[in-house]
Motif scaffolding. Structure first.
Motif, PDB file in Angstrom:
ATOM      1  N   LEU A 400       1.966 -99.533 -53.131  1.00  0.00           N
ATOM      2  CA  LEU A 400       0.928 -98.965 -52.279  1.00  0.00           C
ATOM      3  C   LEU A 400       0.212 -97.888 -53.074  1.00  0.00           C
ATOM      4  N   LEU A 401      -0.992 -98.195 -53.513  1.00  0.00           N
ATOM      5  CA  LEU A 401      -1.727 -97.300 -54.399  1.00  0.00           C
ATOM      6  C   LEU A 401      -2.149 -96.028 -53.674  1.00  0.00           C
ATOM      7  N   GLY A 402      -2.154 -94.942 -54.425  1.00  0.00           N
ATOM      8  CA  GLY A 402      -2.688 -93.685 -53.900  1.00  0.00           C
ATOM      9  C   GLY A 402      -1.671 -92.794 -53.235  1.00  0.00           C
ATOM     10  N   ILE A 403      -0.774 -93.362 -52.445  1.00  0.00           N
ATOM     11  CA  ILE A 403       0.127 -92.552 -51.630  1.00  0.00           C
ATOM     12  C   ILE A 403       1.057 -91.696 -52.476  1.00  0.00           C
ATOM     13  N   GLY A 404       1.653 -92.283 -53.513  1.00  0.00           N
ATOM     14  CA  GLY A 404       2.615 -91.526 -54.295  1.00  0.00           C
ATOM     15  C   GLY A 404       2.144 -91.156 -55.678  1.00  0.00           C
ATOM     16  N   ASP A 405       1.207 -91.922 -56.235  1.00  0.00           N
ATOM     17  CA  ASP A 405       0.887 -91.796 -57.646  1.00  0.00           C
ATOM     18  C   ASP A 405      -0.426 -91.095 -57.924  1.00  0.00           C
ATOM     19  N   ASN A 406      -1.057 -90.507 -56.907  1.00  0.00           N
ATOM     20  CA  ASN A 406      -2.356 -89.874 -57.075  1.00  0.00           C
ATOM     21  C   ASN A 406      -2.255 -88.414 -56.656  1.00  0.00           C
ATOM     22  N   LYS A 407      -2.365 -87.513 -57.624  1.00  0.00           N
ATOM     23  CA  LYS A 407      -2.197 -86.089 -57.346  1.00  0.00           C
ATOM     24  C   LYS A 407      -3.290 -85.569 -56.425  1.00  0.00           C
ATOM     25  N   GLU A 408      -4.523 -86.010 -56.632  1.00  0.00           N
ATOM     26  CA  GLU A 408      -5.616 -85.549 -55.782  1.00  0.00           C
ATOM     27  C   GLU A 408      -5.442 -86.045 -54.344  1.00  0.00           C
ATOM     28  N   PHE A 409      -4.966 -87.261 -54.204  1.00  0.00           N
ATOM     29  CA  PHE A 409      -4.691 -87.801 -52.871  1.00  0.00           C
ATOM     30  C   PHE A 409      -3.662 -86.933 -52.153  1.00  0.00           C
ATOM     31  N   ARG A 410      -2.584 -86.617 -52.841  1.00  0.00           N
ATOM     32  CA  ARG A 410      -1.541 -85.798 -52.223  1.00  0.00           C
ATOM     33  C   ARG A 410      -2.062 -84.405 -51.876  1.00  0.00           C
ATOM     34  N   ARG A 411      -2.863 -83.833 -52.748  1.00  0.00           N
ATOM     35  CA  ARG A 411      -3.412 -82.508 -52.472  1.00  0.00           C
ATOM     36  C   ARG A 411      -4.339 -82.559 -51.257  1.00  0.00           C
ATOM     37  N   SER A 412      -5.147 -83.586 -51.177  1.00  0.00           N
ATOM     38  CA  SER A 412      -6.101 -83.709 -50.076  1.00  0.00           C
ATOM     39  C   SER A 412      -5.405 -83.789 -48.727  1.00  0.00           C
ATOM     40  N   TYR A 413      -4.259 -84.462 -48.681  1.00  0.00           N
ATOM     41  CA  TYR A 413      -3.570 -84.672 -47.419  1.00  0.00           C
ATOM     42  C   TYR A 413      -2.386 -83.734 -47.208  1.00  0.00           C
ATOM     43  N   GLY A 414      -2.226 -82.761 -48.111  1.00  0.00           N
ATOM     44  CA  GLY A 414      -1.209 -81.746 -47.904  1.00  0.00           C
ATOM     45  C   GLY A 414       0.195 -82.160 -48.265  1.00  0.00           C
ATOM     46  N   PHE A 415       0.356 -83.197 -49.114  1.00  0.00           N
ATOM     47  CA  PHE A 415       1.681 -83.673 -49.474  1.00  0.00           C
ATOM     48  C   PHE A 415       2.118 -83.228 -50.863  1.00  0.00           C
ATOM     49  N   LEU A 416       1.306 -82.421 -51.539  1.00  0.00           N
ATOM     50  CA  LEU A 416       1.606 -82.091 -52.923  1.00  0.00           C
ATOM     51  C   LEU A 416       2.833 -81.199 -53.041  1.00  0.00           C
ATOM     52  N   LYS A 417       2.975 -80.225 -52.132  1.00  0.00           N
ATOM     53  CA  LYS A 417       4.076 -79.268 -52.233  1.00  0.00           C
ATOM     54  C   LYS A 417       5.190 -79.524 -51.222  1.00  0.00           C
ATOM     55  N   GLN A 418       5.021 -80.531 -50.396  1.00  0.00           N
ATOM     56  CA  GLN A 418       6.026 -80.823 -49.378  1.00  0.00           C
ATOM     57  C   GLN A 418       7.119 -81.703 -49.965  1.00  0.00           C
ATOM     58  N   ARG A 419       8.349 -81.238 -49.858  1.00  0.00           N
ATOM     59  CA  ARG A 419       9.458 -82.013 -50.405  1.00  0.00           C
ATOM     60  C   ARG A 419       9.892 -83.122 -49.456  1.00  0.00           C
ATOM     61  N   ASP A 420       9.834 -82.861 -48.170  1.00  0.00           N
ATOM     62  CA  ASP A 420      10.324 -83.843 -47.209  1.00  0.00           C
ATOM     63  C   ASP A 420       9.162 -84.418 -46.410  1.00  0.00           C
ATOM     64  N   CYS A 421       8.507 -85.391 -46.987  1.00  0.00           N
ATOM     65  CA  CYS A 421       7.440 -86.114 -46.289  1.00  0.00           C
ATOM     66  C   CYS A 421       8.008 -87.440 -45.808  1.00  0.00           C
ATOM     67  N   PHE A 422       8.041 -87.628 -44.484  1.00  0.00           N
ATOM     68  CA  PHE A 422       8.611 -88.836 -43.912  1.00  0.00           C
ATOM     69  C   PHE A 422       7.613 -89.992 -43.989  1.00  0.00           C
ATOM     70  N   VAL A 423       8.151 -91.181 -44.204  1.00  0.00           N
ATOM     71  CA  VAL A 423       7.337 -92.395 -44.293  1.00  0.00           C
ATOM     72  C   VAL A 423       7.845 -93.407 -43.284  1.00  0.00           C
ATOM     73  N   ARG A 424       6.933 -93.968 -42.505  1.00  0.00           N
ATOM     74  CA  ARG A 424       7.294 -95.044 -41.574  1.00  0.00           C
ATOM     75  C   ARG A 424       6.283 -96.169 -41.701  1.00  0.00           C
ATOM     76  N   VAL A 425       6.744 -97.378 -41.439  1.00  0.00           N
ATOM     77  CA  VAL A 425       5.906 -98.557 -41.595  1.00  0.00           C
ATOM     78  C   VAL A 425       5.954 -99.381 -40.322  1.00  0.00           C
ATOM     79  N   ALA A 426       4.785 -99.835 -39.865  1.00  0.00           N
ATOM     80  CA  ALA A 426       4.681-100.744 -38.717  1.00  0.00           C
ATOM     81  C   ALA A 426       3.942-102.001 -39.169  1.00  0.00           C
ATOM     82  N   PRO A 427       4.645-103.131 -39.307  1.00  0.00           N
ATOM     83  CA  PRO A 427       3.992-104.348 -39.802  1.00  0.00           C
ATOM     84  C   PRO A 427       3.218-105.080 -38.712  1.00  0.00           C
ATOM     85  N   GLN A 428       2.359-105.992 -39.168  1.00  0.00           N
ATOM     86  CA  GLN A 428       1.599-106.907 -38.306  1.00  0.00           C
ATOM     87  C   GLN A 428       0.801-106.157 -37.230  1.00  0.00           C
ATOM     88  N   HIS A 429       0.118-105.098 -37.656  1.00  0.00           N
ATOM     89  CA  HIS A 429      -0.742-104.366 -36.728  1.00  0.00           C
ATOM     90  C   HIS A 429      -2.096-105.056 -36.644  1.00  0.00           C
TER      91      HIS A 429
END
Length: 436
Positions: A400-429
């Protein structure tokens, strides 16, 4: 986390009290951030003709034959349709009609997506508790996918193990403060009563319903006569369910399969007898199905999914990395018959996963079981989800591009300094323009 310079859009704003339990219709301020989707504004603008008179495109549209109107509107995406409802009464009546809503959903179902929720409920500052919903196109051959921001809500995810699911265009998500229902297409959010445990969908009547489960006596030594109430989303009030089965203890999250909500429980006098509680969304009746002990052994860590239209349970050791799991499938609900299959996968899968926990959110259209990390790595690097083929026992990896490997993406969404960012997935939406 300051976001004053970013554009904010307002959701539908209303508040009502329904029956004896209040249902808050919250206004979630949707934050539009730099990694926005390429969706373009599509509202028609008035234009001046050569003679200097203004001509309204909506007026021209109103004069078209009905079949042509339907053909034009049906080609629009969900977010454009929400804007076009304001153009004229004709547009609004077409888009809000039940027939058009069903037709739009049917067309959208041909291009289902999976939704990824990213959020942190551990932030100390309330304004930093945000959960973002990103969608990715489903593909059986792609090795990488690009995110599209759908919406954001100003609350954090409550933990890594609570429920997150897509039900006929609506998302249900556990956040700090309780269970919420969202429609990313209409950007509506409902926060349900704190004792609401599950949400299901009845495909026959076309209704979403919430199930409220609460103990009648809150003393720890008392087991466990429960009050059950149900609410039809979009209207009505909470209703008591009569004729519920005997006392039991609900111990797991639930899943809705073909109009029935299932969740793990224990009943009998000593509360050791493992069962699946079945709530029929249409008839609003509860019943028990006998379950094997391993299915509910891990309590809130138990996993239940919709597997090719059947209830299934994935049993694995939840406290460390594992290289196999048992897949239990409910083959015959009437006879309480289950099948079991042992599934193994290569240990190299964990080389691409940070942390010790993996979620099993469900399957894709090809019947492959989806496995996904439950947290985002604190280090910049690729983020993968995995598809497991039960028949061949092969695993394929999708980045999944951008979510983990893009520093600017993480900074934009506030995930750059957060150690515990939860991830959940809902398929077939599938996108839906139905209102909550």
């Amino acid at each position: 986390m300051k976001r004053k310079e970013r554009e904010e859009e307002r959701l539908c704003r209303s508040r009502s009290k329904i029956g004896p339990i209040a249902v808050d219709l919250k206004t979630a301020r949707v934050t539009r951030l730099p990694a926005r989707s390429t969706h373009q504004e599509a509202l028609p603008q008035r234009k001046k003709e050569a003679d200097g008179n203004e001509t309204s495109p909506s007026g021209k549209f109103d004069s078209l034959p009905f079949d042509l109107k339907m053909a034009i509107v049906s080609r629009m995406d969900a977010k454009s349709l929400m804007k076009f409802r304001c153009v004229s009464k004709i547009w609004s009546s077409i888009i809000r009609s039940r027939g058009f809503i069903d037709s739009f959903f049917s067309m959208s179902s041909k291009q289902s997506r999976f939704i990824v929720a990213l959020g942190n409920g551990l932030c100390n500052e309330p304004e930093e508790k945000l959960t973002f919903f990103f969608s990715f196109g489903e593909s059986s051959c792609a090795s990488s996918l690009v995110p599209n921001l759908e919406m954001a809500i100003p609350v954090g995810l409550s933990s890594i193990r609570e429920s997150f699911a897509s039900l006929h265009g609506f998302l249900t998500v556990d956040v700090h403060g309780g269970l919420m229902v969202c429609n990313p297409s209409t950007e509506q959010v409902i926060k349900l009563h704190s004792s609401t445990r599950f949400v299901g969908y009845d495909p026959i009547e076309g209704q979403h319903k919430a199930l409220f489960v609460e103990s009648r006596d809150h003393r720890p030594s008392v087991h466990r006569h429960l009050d059950h109430k149900v609410l039809t989303l979009g209207g009505g009030s909470w209703r008591h369910i009569e004729g519920t089965p005997g006392p039991y203890e609900a111990i797991s999250v639930g899943v809705c399969v073909n109009g029935v909500i299932y969740y793990g429980a224990r009943n009998s006098a000593d509360f050791r007898n493992p069962v699946m509680v079945c709530f029929d969304v249409r008839t609003e009746k509860l019943s028990f199905i006998q379950a094997h002990a391993p299915l509910v052994k891990w309590g809130k860590y138990s996993i239940f999914i919709d597997y090719n239209g059947k209830l299934a349970s994935i049993v694995r050791y939840p406290y460390d990395r594992f290289n196999s799991f048992d897949l239990w499938i409910l083959e015959d609900p009437e006879k309480h018959e289950w099948s079991k299959q042992h599934c193994a996968f290569p240990s190299s899968v964990w080389d691409s996963v940070w942390g010790l926990e993996m979620s099993f959110p469900g399957t894709n259209k090809d019947g492959e079981i989806i496995m996904a990390p439950t947290t985002l790595s604190p280090e910049i690097g690729p983020f993968y989800i995995f598809y497991y083929n039960v028949k061949t026992q092969n695993v394929r990896r999708v980045r999944l591009l951008g979510i983990g490997d893009n520093k600017e993406f993480r900074r934009s969404y506030g995930f750059l300094k957060q150690r515990d960012c939860f991830v959940r997935v809902a398929p077939q939406h599938v996108h839906s323009i139905a209102s909550l």
